[in-house]
Scaffold this active site. Structure first.
Site, PDB file in Angstrom:
ATOM      1  N   LYS A   1      33.922   0.259 -75.616  1.00  0.00           N
ATOM      2  CA  LYS A   1      33.288  -0.589 -75.339  1.00  0.00           C
ATOM      3  C   LYS A   1      31.906  -0.625 -75.213  1.00  0.00           C
ATOM      4  CE  LYS A   1      32.078  -2.765 -71.726  1.00  0.00           C
ATOM      5  NZ  LYS A   1      30.685  -3.425 -72.198  1.00  0.00           N
TER       6      LYS A   1
ATOM      7  N   GLU B   1      28.579  10.047 -66.645  1.00  0.00           N
ATOM      8  CA  GLU B   1      27.381  10.494 -67.010  1.00  0.00           C
ATOM      9  C   GLU B   1      26.503   9.501 -66.223  1.00  0.00           C
ATOM     10  OE1 GLU B   1      23.684  10.487 -67.903  1.00  0.00           O
ATOM     11  OE2 GLU B   1      24.190  10.188 -70.055  1.00  0.00           O
TER      12      GLU B   1
ATOM     13  N   CYS C   1      18.260   7.902 -68.205  1.00  0.00           N
ATOM     14  CA  CYS C   1      19.026   8.469 -66.888  1.00  0.00           C
ATOM     15  C   CYS C   1      18.171   9.835 -66.640  1.00  0.00           C
ATOM     16  CB  CYS C   1      20.416   8.962 -67.211  1.00  0.00           C
ATOM     17  SG  CYS C   1      20.741   9.796 -69.005  1.00  0.00           S
TER      18      CYS C   1
ATOM     19  N   GLU D   1      17.255   4.828 -58.068  1.00  0.00           N
ATOM     20  CA  GLU D   1      16.780   4.955 -59.460  1.00  0.00           C
ATOM     21  C   GLU D   1      16.220   3.542 -59.523  1.00  0.00           C
ATOM     22  OE1 GLU D   1      20.000   5.043 -62.536  1.00  0.00           O
ATOM     23  OE2 GLU D   1      19.003   6.488 -63.501  1.00  0.00           O
TER      24      GLU D   1
HETATM   25  P1  NAI Z   1      26.440  -0.753 -65.596  1.00  0.00           P
HETATM   26  O1  NAI Z   1      26.814   0.545 -65.134  1.00  0.00           O
HETATM   27  O2  NAI Z   1      26.781  -1.852 -64.929  1.00  0.00           O
HETATM   28  O3  NAI Z   1      26.988  -0.902 -67.184  1.00  0.00           O
HETATM   29  C1  NAI Z   1      27.035   0.110 -67.981  1.00  0.00           C
HETATM   30  C2  NAI Z   1      28.406  -0.168 -68.735  1.00  0.00           C
HETATM   31  O4  NAI Z   1      29.430  -0.471 -68.125  1.00  0.00           O
HETATM   32  C3  NAI Z   1      28.231  -1.415 -69.556  1.00  0.00           C
HETATM   33  O5  NAI Z   1      28.917  -1.114 -70.791  1.00  0.00           O
HETATM   34  C4  NAI Z   1      29.139  -2.511 -69.077  1.00  0.00           C
HETATM   35  O6  NAI Z   1      29.631  -3.302 -69.451  1.00  0.00           O
HETATM   36  C5  NAI Z   1      30.124  -1.358 -68.181  1.00  0.00           C
HETATM   37  N1  NAI Z   1      30.553  -1.968 -66.915  1.00  0.00           N
HETATM   38  C6  NAI Z   1      30.093  -2.618 -66.028  1.00  0.00           C
HETATM   39  N2  NAI Z   1      30.948  -2.717 -64.951  1.00  0.00           N
HETATM   40  C7  NAI Z   1      31.960  -2.321 -65.307  1.00  0.00           C
HETATM   41  C8  NAI Z   1      33.349  -2.194 -64.572  1.00  0.00           C
HETATM   42  N3  NAI Z   1      33.489  -2.964 -63.449  1.00  0.00           N
HETATM   43  N4  NAI Z   1      34.517  -1.522 -65.207  1.00  0.00           N
HETATM   44  C9  NAI Z   1      34.115  -0.948 -66.220  1.00  0.00           C
HETATM   45  N5  NAI Z   1      33.123  -1.130 -67.063  1.00  0.00           N
HETATM   46  C10 NAI Z   1      31.966  -1.750 -66.459  1.00  0.00           C
HETATM   47  O7  NAI Z   1      24.991  -0.677 -65.914  1.00  0.00           O
HETATM   48  P2  NAI Z   1      23.792  -1.938 -65.727  1.00  0.00           P
HETATM   49  O8  NAI Z   1      24.324  -2.880 -64.861  1.00  0.00           O
HETATM   50  O9  NAI Z   1      23.726  -2.317 -67.275  1.00  0.00           O
HETATM   51  O10 NAI Z   1      22.415  -1.455 -65.194  1.00  0.00           O
HETATM   52  C11 NAI Z   1      22.437  -1.373 -63.884  1.00  0.00           C
HETATM   53  C12 NAI Z   1      21.850  -0.009 -63.486  1.00  0.00           C
HETATM   54  O11 NAI Z   1      22.666   1.169 -64.057  1.00  0.00           O
HETATM   55  C13 NAI Z   1      20.391   0.451 -64.244  1.00  0.00           C
HETATM   56  O12 NAI Z   1      19.397  -0.121 -63.609  1.00  0.00           O
HETATM   57  C14 NAI Z   1      20.328   1.886 -64.236  1.00  0.00           C
HETATM   58  O13 NAI Z   1      19.925   2.284 -63.021  1.00  0.00           O
HETATM   59  C15 NAI Z   1      21.653   2.461 -64.002  1.00  0.00           C
HETATM   60  N6  NAI Z   1      22.196   2.583 -65.702  1.00  0.00           N
HETATM   61  C16 NAI Z   1      22.236   4.021 -65.986  1.00  0.00           C
HETATM   62  C17 NAI Z   1      22.324   4.490 -67.243  1.00  0.00           C
HETATM   63  C18 NAI Z   1      22.536   5.571 -67.865  1.00  0.00           C
HETATM   64  O14 NAI Z   1      22.204   6.250 -68.824  1.00  0.00           O
HETATM   65  N7  NAI Z   1      23.080   6.631 -66.768  1.00  0.00           N
HETATM   66  C19 NAI Z   1      22.606   3.485 -68.417  1.00  0.00           C
HETATM   67  C20 NAI Z   1      22.687   2.138 -67.791  1.00  0.00           C
HETATM   68  C21 NAI Z   1      22.420   1.808 -66.546  1.00  0.00           C
END
Ligand code: NAI
Ligand code: MG
Length: 498
Positions: free
Chosen positions: A196, A271, A305, A402
């Protein structure tokens, strides 16, 4: 005036399509018929529409992946043949590099030149590198002792088997590359996948789906369901017929994934976030350390990240480094990723713009000193000024949490002891940077920092051969390198009395 670079026409055309998602060998709509729009973050304008998958689609994709795992060509294919297909995927990524880079620029906002020079070749290299592991993920022979059977003789060995059907949920900051980091080791081990992509950036993953089929990947081995986290990600993480879930994203959602996985105790790798220290010692070469420190945070607009978001500078050179990094920040050309002279594009979404500007406001309220930037850039698209904050403390949100934007906090330190306790005072432990000419100081510091990656006199160096992942709340497991195979391998001990 900025000149437009030649982003690929094929990429622009692909983006504008009404997209379908990949289940088995078929491109299909969501069972509900619903769609959502994906936006260009440089303008906020609609790029194209994508199916809005939900639990019914996830269910169908998991059934398809299960069938492909248990029977059919993938289940019986020789490792070398799997390797050849994976190598071909890498070749086709390079052949279609301009189109894929265009999709990254349109959907994510990153400069086209960066996508073409980094995201695309790193993606291809990941498939090329992992293709070689197909033939090398073997077990070992073992000589058991079995003290309660002193007269017995044994022949024992381990088999490395694929873990099974894998769910993979990826973020938007490196859409294509994150897909590769996850798919490469899973396919090398012989797993099948339901992926996804992030709702903000589905396009390059869908194009990669076409490329994988063109390379000869059998139908059903990789399935791609587009949609939102709670609607499509959550049922994938909770699915009883998924053997393993791999996630990259926020620490908050990582914890939700873990709970969802508890139902059938599927394997989990995570991650997650970071707040990585970047350390400049007084003896470092400032002409490389200053731009190095700036790039550590400003690369990919701070949406990494591993971003070097907490800069620690030894007292003697503190003023020079702060001035140098601030100067660098003020000179970064911010603009649309499709402009040839753009060095920093927009943040990915309105949500991220609100989040990052919210942090900037909280920094101001809590008394941080803004040395450069500090505001939204322009009033169209999701741009933020490269920002340098001084005078912060660990209680302030800007230093503790972060931000995931182009914002760095800078602090002075006296010596190694003060530095290591400050650098390690974080819930995260993903990466760190050290700038010094003193070899033993570099390695002594590297040993003391609790982080999965330490860069010395460089930053943001990623390679398919280097394991990457986090200590503490930055995650579980390591991606890339030989270590990534462990995430997708079940080990079976076979013991024979002879
Ligand atoms: P997120 O963690 O909500 O989204 C990442 C992925 O998880 C997306 O594909 C999203 O659709 C999916 N997702 C969201 N909620 C879910 C759930 N309940 N169950 C299963 N999958 C789910 O991150 P978001 O909202 O895009 O960004 C928020 C913050 O997260 C950013 O400001 C940053 O701090 C962090 N982040 C960290 C990343 C990394 O590389 N470690 C990448 C993206 C965001
Ligand atoms: Mg979210």
């Amino acid at each position: 005036m900025a000149t437009e670079v030649q982003i690929s026409e094929r990429g622009t055309e692909f983006a504008a399509d009404d997209h379908q998602m990949l289940i088995g060998g078929d491109w299909v709509n969501a069972a509900s018929g619903k769609t959502f729009e994906t936006y260009d973050p440089a303008t906020g304008e609609n790029l194209g529409t994508v199916p809005q998958g939900s639990s019914e689609d996830i269910d169908r994709a998991v059934r398809t992946a299960r069938a492909a795992f248990e029977s059919g060509p993938w289940a019986t294919m020789k490792p070398s043949e799997r390797g050849r297909i994976m190598h071909k995927i890498g070749d086709l990524v390079l052949d279609n590099g301009e189109e894929l880079a265009t999709l990254e620029t349109l959907d994510n906002g990153k400069p086209y030149a960066v996508a073409l020079a980094a995201d695309v070749p790193l993606t291809a290299d990941l498939f090329h590198y992992m293709s070689g592991w197909c033939t090398k993920n073997g077990g070992s022979t073992i000589s058991p002792n079995v003290p309660y059977m002193p007269d017995a003789e044994w022949h024992a060995y381990t088999l490395h088997e694929p873990v099974g059907v894998v769910g993979q949920i990826i973020p938007w900051n490196f859409p294509l590359l994150m897909a590769a980091w996850k798919l490469g080791p899973a396919l090398a081990c012989g797993c099948t996948v339901v992926m996804k992509p992030a709702e903000q950036t589905p396009l390059s993953c869908l194009r990669l789906g076409e490329i994988m089929l063109e390379a000869g990947l059998p139908e059903g081995v990789v399935n791609i369901v587009t949609g939102f986290g709670e609607e499509a990600g959550a049922p994938l993480a909770a699915h009883d017929d998924v053997d393993k879930i791999a996630f990259t994203g926020s620490t908050e959602v990582g914890k939700i994934i873990l709970q969802a996985a508890a139902g059938n105790l599927k394997k989990v790798s995570l991650e997650l976030g970071g707040k990585s220290p970047n350390i400049v010692y007084a003896d470092s070469e400032l002409e490389t350390a200053i731009p190095g420190a700036a790039n550590a945070i400003f690369f990919n607009h701070g949406q990494c990240c591993a971003a070097g978001s907490r800069l620690f500078v030894q007292e003697k050179i503190y003023d020079d480094v702060v001035a140098g990094v601030a100067d660098h920040a003020k000179n970064i050309k911010v603009g649309p990723g499709s402009n040839a002279d753009t060095e920093m594009g927009p943040l990915v979404s309105q949500e991220q713009l609100d989040r990052v500007t919210g942090f900037l406001e909280s920094g101001e309220t809590e008394g941080a000193e803004t040395v450069a930037g500090g505001k939204r850039h322009g009033d169209r698209g999701y741009f933020v000024e490269p920002t340098v904050l001084a005078g912060t403390n660990p209680k302030m949100k800007v230093e503790a949490e972060e931000i995931f934007g182009p914002v760095v906090t800078v602090k002075p330190f006296k010596d190694v002891d003060e530095l290591t306790s400050a650098a390690n005072a974080s819930a995260y432990g993903l990466a760190a940077g050290i700038w010094t000419n003193n070899l033993s100081l570099a390695h002594r510091t590297a040993k003391r920092i609790k982080a999965g990656t330490v860069w010395v006199n460089c930053y943001n160096v990623f390679d398919a051969s280097l394991p990457f992942g986090g200590y503490k709340q930055s995650g579980w497991g390591r991606e890339m390198g030989a270590e990534a195979l462990e995430l997708y391998t079940e080990v079976k001990s076979v013991v024979t009395q002879i």
